[in-house]
Every structure is written in C-alpha cells, then in structure tokens.
Motif scaffolding. Structure first.
Motif, PDB file in Angstrom:
ATOM      1  N   ASP A  23       0.847  -1.195   0.000  1.00  9.89           N
ATOM      2  CA  ASP A  23       0.000   0.000   0.000  1.00  9.89           C
ATOM      3  C   ASP A  23       0.884   1.246   0.000  1.00  9.89           C
ATOM      4  OD1 ASP A  23      -2.343   1.430  -0.059  1.00  9.89           O
ATOM      5  OD2 ASP A  23      -2.565   1.493   2.130  1.00  9.89           O
ATOM      6  N   PHE A  24       1.919   1.226  -0.875  1.00  3.44           N
ATOM      7  CA  PHE A  24       2.924   2.275  -0.912  1.00  3.44           C
ATOM      8  C   PHE A  24       2.928   2.952  -2.274  1.00  3.44           C
ATOM      9  CE2 PHE A  24       7.229   3.471  -2.276  1.00  3.44           C
ATOM     10  CZ  PHE A  24       7.536   4.424  -1.311  1.00  3.44           C
ATOM     11  N   GLU A  25       3.065   4.276  -2.253  1.00  3.67           N
ATOM     12  CA  GLU A  25       3.182   5.034  -3.502  1.00  3.67           C
ATOM     13  C   GLU A  25       4.127   6.200  -3.298  1.00  3.67           C
ATOM     14  OE1 GLU A  25       0.516   7.571  -6.762  1.00  3.67           O
ATOM     15  OE2 GLU A  25      -0.462   6.424  -5.157  1.00  3.67           O
ATOM     16  N   LEU A  26       5.120   6.307  -4.184  1.00  4.35           N
ATOM     17  CA  LEU A  26       6.028   7.438  -4.223  1.00  4.35           C
ATOM     18  C   LEU A  26       5.587   8.326  -5.372  1.00  4.35           C
ATOM     19  CD1 LEU A  26       8.675   8.698  -3.081  1.00  4.35           C
ATOM     20  CD2 LEU A  26       9.885   7.487  -4.879  1.00  4.35           C
ATOM     21  N   ALA A  27       5.117   9.535  -5.056  1.00  2.00           N
ATOM     22  CA  ALA A  27       4.486  10.390  -6.054  1.00  2.00           C
ATOM     23  C   ALA A  27       5.480  10.816  -7.127  1.00  2.00           C
ATOM     24  CB  ALA A  27       3.874  11.607  -5.387  1.00  2.00           C
ATOM     25  N   SER A  28       4.950  11.134  -8.296  1.00  2.00           N
ATOM     26  CA  SER A  28       5.791  11.660  -9.375  1.00  2.00           C
ATOM     27  C   SER A  28       6.286  13.049  -8.994  1.00  2.00           C
ATOM     28  CB  SER A  28       4.992  11.729 -10.673  1.00  2.00           C
ATOM     29  OG  SER A  28       3.866  12.571 -10.530  1.00  2.00           O
ATOM     30  N   CYS A  29       7.383  13.472  -9.614  1.00  4.48           N
ATOM     31  CA  CYS A  29       8.018  14.766  -9.361  1.00  4.48           C
ATOM     32  C   CYS A  29       8.511  14.885  -7.923  1.00  4.48           C
ATOM     33  CB  CYS A  29       7.075  15.926  -9.681  1.00  4.48           C
ATOM     34  SG  CYS A  29       6.533  15.963 -11.400  1.00  4.48           S
ATOM     35  N   SER A  30       8.614  13.762  -7.216  1.00  3.22           N
ATOM     36  CA  SER A  30       9.172  13.780  -5.865  1.00  3.22           C
ATOM     37  C   SER A  30      10.685  13.755  -5.941  1.00  3.22           C
ATOM     38  CB  SER A  30       8.680  12.567  -5.070  1.00  3.22           C
ATOM     39  OG  SER A  30       9.398  12.431  -3.870  1.00  3.22           O
ATOM     40  N   ARG A  31      11.336  14.535  -5.057  1.00  4.23           N
ATOM     41  CA  ARG A  31      12.805  14.574  -5.057  1.00  4.23           C
ATOM     42  C   ARG A  31      13.372  13.598  -4.032  1.00  4.23           C
ATOM     43  NH1 ARG A  31      15.383  20.266  -6.492  1.00  4.23           N
ATOM     44  NH2 ARG A  31      17.058  18.794  -6.848  1.00  4.23           N
ATOM     45  N   THR A  32      12.543  12.608  -3.646  1.00  7.02           N
ATOM     46  CA  THR A  32      13.037  11.621  -2.698  1.00  7.02           C
ATOM     47  C   THR A  32      14.248  10.899  -3.268  1.00  7.02           C
ATOM     48  OG1 THR A  32      10.804  11.321  -1.849  1.00  7.02           O
ATOM     49  CG2 THR A  32      12.406   9.630  -1.299  1.00  7.02           C
ATOM     50  N   ILE A  33      14.145  10.429  -4.509  1.00  6.89           N
ATOM     51  CA  ILE A  33      15.301   9.796  -5.148  1.00  6.89           C
ATOM     52  C   ILE A  33      15.558  10.368  -6.538  1.00  6.89           C
ATOM     53  CG2 ILE A  33      15.097   7.654  -3.858  1.00  6.89           C
ATOM     54  CD1 ILE A  33      13.721   6.404  -6.247  1.00  6.89           C
ATOM     55  N   GLY A  34      14.599  11.098  -7.127  1.00  7.84           N
ATOM     56  CA  GLY A  34      14.803  11.698  -8.432  1.00  7.84           C
ATOM     57  C   GLY A  34      14.902  10.657  -9.531  1.00  7.84           C
TER      58      GLY A  34
END
Length: 465
Positions: free
Chosen positions: A343-354
């Motif tokens: 149930d995980f989502e890393l949003a687009s345009c996030s600078r978490t990992i680029g």
C-alpha cells in the motif's frame, strides 16, 4: 570532553539504528537576559536518527524560570534549499504537536495572518508548531506596556493580532504554516511516515549565488580536475557508482562525453559531464554526472532525450524470483512508484530519489534509505509508540518483499513515458511478467509537466527553413 572526539564518536554511532547518542559537553553559568541573575547553560551534540547531527544548547534560570534552547547543525552542507508547507485545520490539535527543527536561517510565514518570523529574529530551535506560535505571541506581548505609552494605536493593533495568533496556536482557526530554509537544515515531522502526508508539502529548490553569499558559504578556489577523473570515456563511470556504470555500459558506451561548468551547493565551481545513450525497447536518454573537488559531492541524473512522448506509460512487473531483482530499471524524475502489496506510492516529481539508473532491488533499497533520511523523527525518543510500530512494520514488510517470501508487484507510472524496466527475454512480448500500457495524459498531468506552456513554433519555423 573535547569537541573533536565527540564529533568522531557521534559519526561512529550513525549506523547503530538505536537510541540517539547524547554527549554532555559542558555545563556552565551564564547571565540571564531577563532577571540579570546567573542561570545554567548545558550544551551537547546529539544525533536525530535519519536526519543529522545537531548541537543543542539549553539555558535554564532558576531565579525567574526563563528557559531557552538553540540548535546549530553539525555536518555537511545540504545541496538544496527546502520549503515545508503544512495546512492545519481548525480543531485538529494533534497537528500543532508536530516537532519542528528550525535553523537560524529559516523563515516562518502564516499567510492568513500576514505574519512572518524572519531569519534574523530567531536562532535555531527545536520545538513544535504550537511552541513556535506561543513563543512568538509571548515575545510580542512582552513589550506591550511600553508600546501603550509610546504608540497606543500600534499596541492596540498588536493586541488584536495576538488574539488571532493565539487562536491559531490553540487550534481554533485554520491556517497555513510555511517553513522556508535556504540552508536546507529545517524539518517538520511527518507522523504518517513512510506514507505521504496529505497536509504536508515539501519542496526542494536550488540555492542561488545570492543565497550562497547570504549564508556565508565561501567557495574555495581550487582548479577542477585536481581530484578525481578528467573528461573522457571513463569520466562518467568514475563519477558514478560501479553499479550504475555497469548497467549503462551494458547497452552502449559513450561515443563522446560533453562537459560544462556549473556551481556546486558549497559555492565552488565544478563540472557536469553528460553523454547520450540508446537503450533497446526504450529510447535515447542523456546521462548527467557532477562531481565537486572542493567538498566531494557527487550526483548522477538521467534525462530523456528526443521528442516528448504523445502518451504516458505504465510499466507493471510481477517480481517472482531472484532474477527479477536484477532487472535493469530506469526511473525518471516524473515517474511514480507503486507497490500494491505494501500500500505504498512514491508520487511523481518527488525529489526523494529523483531520476536513477539501477536495478529492481537497488530501486527499493534507495527508496527505503531515502525515506529514513527524510523522515527525521522516525526513531526519536518523542515518537509515539503506534507511529514507531507503523514504521517498523513497514520496514519488516519491505524486507520480506526483497527476500521474496511472497511475490509482489512493481508499477512505474510515467506521464512522459521516460521510464524503463528491462525484459528478461530478447523479445519484449515474450516476457509474461512484464507489461507496458500506454494511456492518454489528463489535462492536469500536462499542466503539471508544463506542456501547455510549451511553444515550439520558432524552432519549427527554423527547422523548416
């Protein structure tokens, strides 16, 4: 204890993952600015797990009860500025208890009140949203008696403002709490970590030369090339990890490496090197790598080459065996990452990992490390037990999918179709675990990507002529 030995001890304890180490450096008497008597100042270095090392100085006066604390940062200079925007609704007192790390360079704004705490007005502090607002209100209230004698109209306006400010601090009014730090050392707690917080928006942006000068970051004049690689076919490989270099050269070697000067986050001049690469079943891409000889900073980025895709693309991989973890992955900075089983989502345009070039296993590992680094209060001693259990449960489930205890699904959704997962067969259609699906972009997606403002008429006319 000497300061140098304490810093070395803290650095050695970074990987322990347990409670934050605490080192009492010095306790001494100091003058209280309120009553004129002597109080006690305790200063020490400690580590906020997954955030950074801080120097905390705490003052306490037993005569008048005045207390104060100041935070200074020990460690590397962050490469980017940061801006946190927290929307707080009325009646939600829990949001006021969020911990806030504010550096001495940060500015706090509340647009609804047209109120701003400038960076010059405060030292670095470790507090909560409520604590910061109440302290600001107390500071304004302190000189009200003198103002009423000298400027009664100003004092009356401040009294009216204090009513609104205290209402926000008590959770009776909705407001927006903005923490903008050009030094990149400030932080607002996310109690939902590792999940995203719908009320909290984090924006990282590049530091301008003017802000470099404002912060006092001095560039050291050292000729580039004195340390590390020089421009050439091996430059990209030496400025990136061996894993990235191996993944790239599996497809093609760069025919020509281009280099151009840029400014590092520390203020020194450095070079960014780039080369185009053609990946089968994908498209032409541009690999960019930067190294700074002055501070040792390194970064790598992958940008899509060629024309903008007319459609978005969603890539779904069913991970079933250890070979799937070794598949090459290209994730652009416009792609979102989803793992339905977590149930995980890393949003687009996030600078978490680029944008990264890695493998399936490397992508999940990078996401885990970045989440731990960003969410500073993950294992702090003030964290509530249910929040701690939630994070530990997520880490446990993350480790299970990497150990392949159960099959799981990786989804890359890229509105610009600039992401890629390598097939396990020579023919893409023969890989039954991997599916590519194209879709029409929505108006909102094109607006976010800036495609509506893109005007290529001049370029088209030049090409036609």
């Amino acid at each position: 204890m000497e300061l140098g030995s304490v810093v070395e001890a803290v650095s050695a304890d970074v990987g322990t993952g347990g409670a934050a180490p605490l080192y009492n450096i010095e306790s001494f008497e100091s003058l209280c600015m309120h009553c004129g008597q002597n109080g006690t100042t305790n200063s020490f270095i400690t580590l906020i797990p997954h955030f950074k090392k801080i120097w905390l100085s705490a003052f306490d006066c037993p005569h008048c009860g005045d207390k104060n604390n100041e935070v200074m940062f020990v460690g590397d200079i962050p490469p980017h500025c940061c801006c946190y925007t927290l929307k707080i609704s009325s009646g939600n007192s829990e949001m006021l208890n969020r911990q806030v790390v504010k550096s001495e360079h940060a500015t706090i704004k509340i647009p609804e009140l047209d109120f701003e705490i400038q960076s010059e007005a405060r030292c670095g502090s470790l507090s909560t949203v409520e604590g910061i607002l109440m302290r600001a209100a107390d500071d304004l209230q302190a000189l009200q008696e003198e103002r009423k004698k000298v400027a009664p109209e100003t004092a009356e306006a401040i009294d009216q403002f204090l009513v609104k400010l205290r209402a926000c601090a008590a959770g009776e009014s909705s407001f927006t709490f903005i923490l903008d730090d050009p030094a990149g050392n400030s932080f607002i707690e996310n109690p939902f970590a590792p999940s995203s917080d719908p009320s909290l928006t984090i924006n990282f942006y590049d530091r301008t030369p003017e802000k470099q000068a404002l912060l006092g970051y001095q560039a050291r004049e050292e000729p580039h090339g004195s340390v590390g690689a020089t421009a050439g076919h091996r430059a990209i490989a030496q400025s990136n990890s061996a894993e990235i270099a191996e993944a790239l050269f599996r497809y093609t070697a760069p025919e020509e490496v281009y280099a151009f000067p840029v400014t590092c986050g520390c203020g020194s001049g450095c070079e960014t090197r780039m080369f185009p690469i053609d990946i089968p079943y994908f498209q032409e891409a541009i690999v960019m790598a930067s190294t700074c000889d002055a501070c040792g900073y390194r970064s790598s980025e992958l940008k899509a080459g060629g024309e903008v895709s007319k459609k978005g693309k969603s890539i779904t991989l069913s991970v079933q065996n250890v070979n799937d973890l070794s598949r090459d992955v290209i994730k652009s900075d416009t792609a979102s990452v989803k793992i339905p089983e977590l149930d995980f989502e890393l949003a687009s345009c996030s600078r978490t990992i680029g944008g990264v070039v890695t493998t399936v296993e490397g992508l999940i590992t990078k996401i885990s490390e970045s989440l731990e680094r960003i969410h500073g209060f993950t294992f702090g001693d003030s964290l509530e037990e249910h929040s701690r259990s939630k994070w530990l449960d997520f880490e446990d489930r993350l480790n299970k999918i990497l150990s392949l205890e159960t099959p799981w699904t990786l989804i890359l959704d890229d509105a610009l179709a600039c992401s890629f997962i390598a097939p396990a067969t020579d023919n893409l259609e023969d890989d039954k675990q991997l599916t590519y699906e194209e879709y029409e972009r929505t108006w909102e997606q094109e607006e976010e990507l800036g495609l509506h403002q893109m005007d290529t008429t001049s370029a088209d006319a030049a090409y036609e002529s």
